[in-house]
Design a protein around this motif. Structure first.
Motif, PDB file in Angstrom:
ATOM      1  N   ASN A  43      29.433 -50.364  -3.126  1.00 38.06           N
ATOM      2  CA  ASN A  43      29.285 -49.300  -2.127  1.00 38.06           C
ATOM      3  C   ASN A  43      28.531 -49.742  -0.881  1.00 38.06           C
ATOM      4  O   ASN A  43      27.864 -48.954  -0.249  1.00 38.06           O
ATOM      5  N   GLY A  44      28.652 -51.006  -0.525  1.00 40.95           N
ATOM      6  CA  GLY A  44      27.995 -51.459   0.704  1.00 40.95           C
ATOM      7  C   GLY A  44      28.852 -51.228   1.944  1.00 40.95           C
ATOM      8  O   GLY A  44      28.382 -51.351   3.079  1.00 40.95           O
ATOM      9  N   ILE A  45      30.120 -50.908   1.710  1.00 40.58           N
ATOM     10  CA  ILE A  45      31.076 -50.831   2.813  1.00 40.58           C
ATOM     11  C   ILE A  45      30.740 -49.713   3.814  1.00 40.58           C
ATOM     12  O   ILE A  45      30.884 -49.872   5.012  1.00 40.58           O
ATOM     13  N   LEU A  46      30.246 -48.599   3.268  1.00 37.82           N
ATOM     14  CA  LEU A  46      29.975 -47.444   4.132  1.00 37.82           C
ATOM     15  C   LEU A  46      28.985 -47.788   5.239  1.00 37.82           C
ATOM     16  O   LEU A  46      29.236 -47.553   6.424  1.00 37.82           O
ATOM     17  N   ALA A  47      27.877 -48.397   4.826  1.00 39.06           N
ATOM     18  CA  ALA A  47      26.837 -48.744   5.794  1.00 39.06           C
ATOM     19  C   ALA A  47      27.367 -49.756   6.803  1.00 39.06           C
ATOM     20  O   ALA A  47      27.086 -49.686   8.000  1.00 39.06           O
ATOM     21  N   LEU A  48      28.152 -50.673   6.278  1.00 37.54           N
ATOM     22  CA  LEU A  48      28.702 -51.731   7.123  1.00 37.54           C
ATOM     23  C   LEU A  48      29.647 -51.158   8.178  1.00 37.54           C
ATOM     24  O   LEU A  48      29.614 -51.542   9.351  1.00 37.54           O
ATOM     25  N   ALA A  49      30.495 -50.233   7.736  1.00 36.59           N
ATOM     26  CA  ALA A  49      31.458 -49.615   8.643  1.00 36.59           C
ATOM     27  C   ALA A  49      30.728 -48.836   9.737  1.00 36.59           C
ATOM     28  O   ALA A  49      31.111 -48.868  10.909  1.00 36.59           O
ATOM     29  N   LYS A  50      29.652 -48.192   9.324  1.00 39.30           N
ATOM     30  CA  LYS A  50      28.875 -47.407  10.269  1.00 39.30           C
ATOM     31  C   LYS A  50      28.342 -48.332  11.371  1.00 39.30           C
ATOM     32  O   LYS A  50      28.443 -48.023  12.560  1.00 39.30           O
ATOM     33  N   GLY A  80      37.291 -42.702  -2.769  1.00 39.04           N
ATOM     34  CA  GLY A  80      36.404 -41.877  -1.949  1.00 39.04           C
ATOM     35  C   GLY A  80      36.408 -42.363  -0.514  1.00 39.04           C
ATOM     36  O   GLY A  80      37.397 -42.901  -0.020  1.00 39.04           O
ATOM     37  N   PRO A  81      35.282 -42.211   0.171  1.00 42.48           N
ATOM     38  CA  PRO A  81      35.240 -42.551   1.596  1.00 42.48           C
ATOM     39  C   PRO A  81      35.158 -44.057   1.857  1.00 42.48           C
ATOM     40  O   PRO A  81      35.152 -44.481   3.001  1.00 42.48           O
ATOM     41  N   GLY A  82      35.093 -44.883   0.849  1.00 45.11           N
ATOM     42  CA  GLY A  82      35.016 -46.320   1.109  1.00 45.11           C
ATOM     43  C   GLY A  82      34.372 -47.087  -0.023  1.00 45.11           C
ATOM     44  O   GLY A  82      33.864 -48.182   0.168  1.00 45.11           O
ATOM     45  N   PHE A  83      34.377 -46.493  -1.190  1.00 45.69           N
ATOM     46  CA  PHE A  83      33.887 -47.223  -2.362  1.00 45.69           C
ATOM     47  C   PHE A  83      34.981 -48.143  -2.873  1.00 45.69           C
ATOM     48  O   PHE A  83      36.166 -47.899  -2.636  1.00 45.69           O
TER      49      PHE A  83
END
Ligand code: ARG
Length: 588
Positions: A43-50, A80-83
């Protein structure tokens, strides 16, 4: 020794590569955790995308396109949103377990820490001429587990038992012994720890009585303190007798605790006598300490008494005497400059936290501690009785540690005896297992909650066969041994081509995490994390038994593969329990 790359690390590496191929400038770690949805979730992708102002789902899809599946990763999907949900192949699991199994049974493929240092650990520090009570249990048990854990990761560990062997109370003891010579002479005969303690106790009580009632004795006793501090040989010799007698007792309790304490590691408060003057001189010259009302003090802006005045750390009293602070500060100098520690660890009751806070801060100001050499107090909480109040006897006094251990062994022996016939235990084995189960129960209870928390001492719960207890884990181990014995000719052997049942996968994935858990428990000084892992391991094993017969497996290959799974589970249980100081009997 061949360290094994864990499945978590393998997946981690692949994800990291895929991430940098997608976003070359990003340096992000894919946060991986075990998940119910799949084997792992990232689940690191969300922060990265942000950060990259990108659409997380799109980014996740791109990352997935850079990952080859088949060998290690069976399936990876965006959810989900990017998991990312990741499933591992059966083959990778079995191969990983086989590699762990092939390694030295003591290491099970667990790698050493990349940058080990030298830790001086201060634990198991009872006081001379005093009974050990329940409060001394935690420091010994937690400290011993940390020694094993740290050494297992490759750290150099120096053990220090900072026993209370100095102070004004020795004046009256020595004076009394002087007036009643022979009290501690055994004429060369060996005495038991119990006898030693009862001698000390008798002497202590007699001396105390005189001290409180006889003014002249009091004066003589006070003069003795001066002689002791001046190093008068005859006085020192008498003092040594008290220390030696106490050690007989300490060693007997530690033996009961099934714990190895070595004599050269016992360096008590008196061990730093020669350094005290210099410690004070250094602190005074550097301006870290100052004279206030005749005493040498260190002040702290944030440490104030109820009256709002700053409370100092008193390094030297106004009468010239040294106390607990001077000794601990000298011990720091010894540990840093002589023992070359990179970490100082103190396993001491939370009630001494203010003392250590002040001592550490003083040492920092003096430059003895810094970014390269750190000190940490692992402050543990109180052992409570069933009523939730600090554990006391009915008479309201502290419970003797020995009585408590004896009772635990007694209860455990009864539990072991109940099943003894069925398992075929001899009387000697019953007695031995009773000790391992009883002492294990006490240690486990202490190690299964985080150290800072108080816990209730409840023997009924501790020796219960079901639930989060050591005996539950010990039974899990013994049951595997019984299966291995019954398997006869069949041997554990890996068959990576076999498809695994869900319960086999769950057990395999859990076994793979041993190295991570050990590393975490060691670096965070958190043995309870290892305890929780082992309990989970035993529970996962129970589910596995329900779903996957071993002795009645469908094919010889499946049986061999399952035997490997359970044997590796047994080895992991054994190794983990051993790190906690708990034995795993072969038959129970
Ligand atoms: N002897 C002390 C006690 O029984 C504990 C010593 C802790 N270690 C230290 N370096 N002060 O409370």
């Amino acid at each position: 020794m061949a360290p094994v790359t864990s499945l978590t690390d393998l997946v981690h590496q692949r994800l990291a590569n895929a991430l940098s191929a997608t976003l070359p400038e990003a340096d992000a770690d894919p946060l991986l955790r075990r998940s119910d949805r799949a084997d792992f979730q990232a689940n690191g992708i969300l922060a990265l995308a942000k950060k990259a102002k990108a659409n997380p789902r799109e980014l996740a899809t791109q990352v997935v396109s850079h990952i080859t599946t088949g060998d290690v990763i069976k399936d990876i999907e965006v959810s989900g949103p990017g998991f990312l949900n990741i499933t591992i192949t059966d083959k990778a699991i079995t191969e990983n377990l086989a590699a762990r199994y092939a390694d030295d049974t003591a290491r099970l493929g667990v790698p050493l820490a990349a940058h080990p240092g030298t830790t001086v650990i201060d634990y198991a520090q009872p006081n001379v001429a005093k009974e050990m009570h329940v409060g001394h249990l935690r420091s010994a048990v937690i400290g011993d587990a940390l020694v094993q854990l740290l050494e297992f990761t490759g750290e150099s560990v120096v053990r220090r038992h900072h026993i209370g062997d100095w102070g004004t109370q020795f004046g009256m003891l020595i004076q009394h012994l002087d007036e009643h010579p022979g009290e501690l002479d055994h004429g060369g005969a060996e005495i038991s720890g119990e006898e030693a303690m009862s001698n000390l106790d008798r002497l202590y009580k007699a001396a105390r009585k005189l001290f409180d009632s006889d003014e002249e004795f009091k004066t003589r006793a006070r003069r003795r303190v001066v002689d002791l501090q001046a190093g008068d040989p005859q006085t020192l010799a008498a003092w040594q007798k008290f220390v030696d007698e106490s050690k007989i007792y300490f060693f007997s309790v530690f033996e009961k605790l099934d714990m190895e304490i070595r004599d050269p590691d016992i360096v008590g408060e008196s061990g730093y006598n020669d350094m005290l003057d210099e410690t004070c001189r250094l602190l005074e010259e550097s301006g870290v300490a100052e004279i206030s009302d005749g005493a040498l003090c260190v002040f702290f802006d944030d440490i104030k008494g109820p009256d709002g005045n700053r409370v100092p750390l008193i390094v030297r009293k106004s009468d010239g005497g040294y106390g607990y602070a001077a000794t601990d500060l000298s011990a720091i100098r010894d540990r840093v400059f002589h023992l070359k520690a990179t970490s100082l660890l103190y396993v001491v009751d939370v009630r001494q936290s203010l003392h250590f806070k002040m001592v550490f801060e003083t040492a920092r100001r003096a430059g003895w501690l810094n970014d390269d050499v750190t000190a940490y107090q692992l402050a543990f909480g109180t052992i409570l009785g069933k009523d939730g109040k600090p554990f006391k006897t009915r008479e309201g006094v502290s419970v003797k540690l020995e009585d408590l251990l004896d009772e635990a062994v007694q209860r455990a022996t009864a539990v072991v005896r109940e099943k003894a016939e069925k398992v075929g235990l001899s009387e000697q084995e019953i007695v031995e297992n009773g000790r391992y189960v009883g002492i294990g129960a006490v240690k486990y209870a202490d190690l299964s909650t985080s150290a800072v928390r108080d816990y209730k001492f409840d023997l009924d719960q501790m020796v219960s066969l079901s639930g989060d207890t050591s005996v539950y884990l010990q039974y899990a181990y013994a049951r595997i041994q019984s299966i291995l014995r019954k398997a006869g000719e069949a041997r554990p052997l890996a068959h990576p081509e076999l498809e695994l049942a869900p319960a086999e996968r769950a057990l395999g994935l859990h076994l793979d995490q041993f190295s991570e858990v050990v590393a975490e428990a060691a670096t965070e000084y958190a043995p309870h994390k290892l305890t929780a892992y082992l309990y989970q391991l035993a529970s996962t094993l129970t589910t596995f038994y329900d779903q996957c017969p071993v002795l009645k497996a469908e094919t010889p290959e499946q049986q061999e593969n399952r035997l490997l799974l359970v044997d590796l589970t047994a080895r992991t249980l054994h190794r983990g329990m051993d790190l906690l100081g708990i034995r795993t009997p072969e038959k129970l």
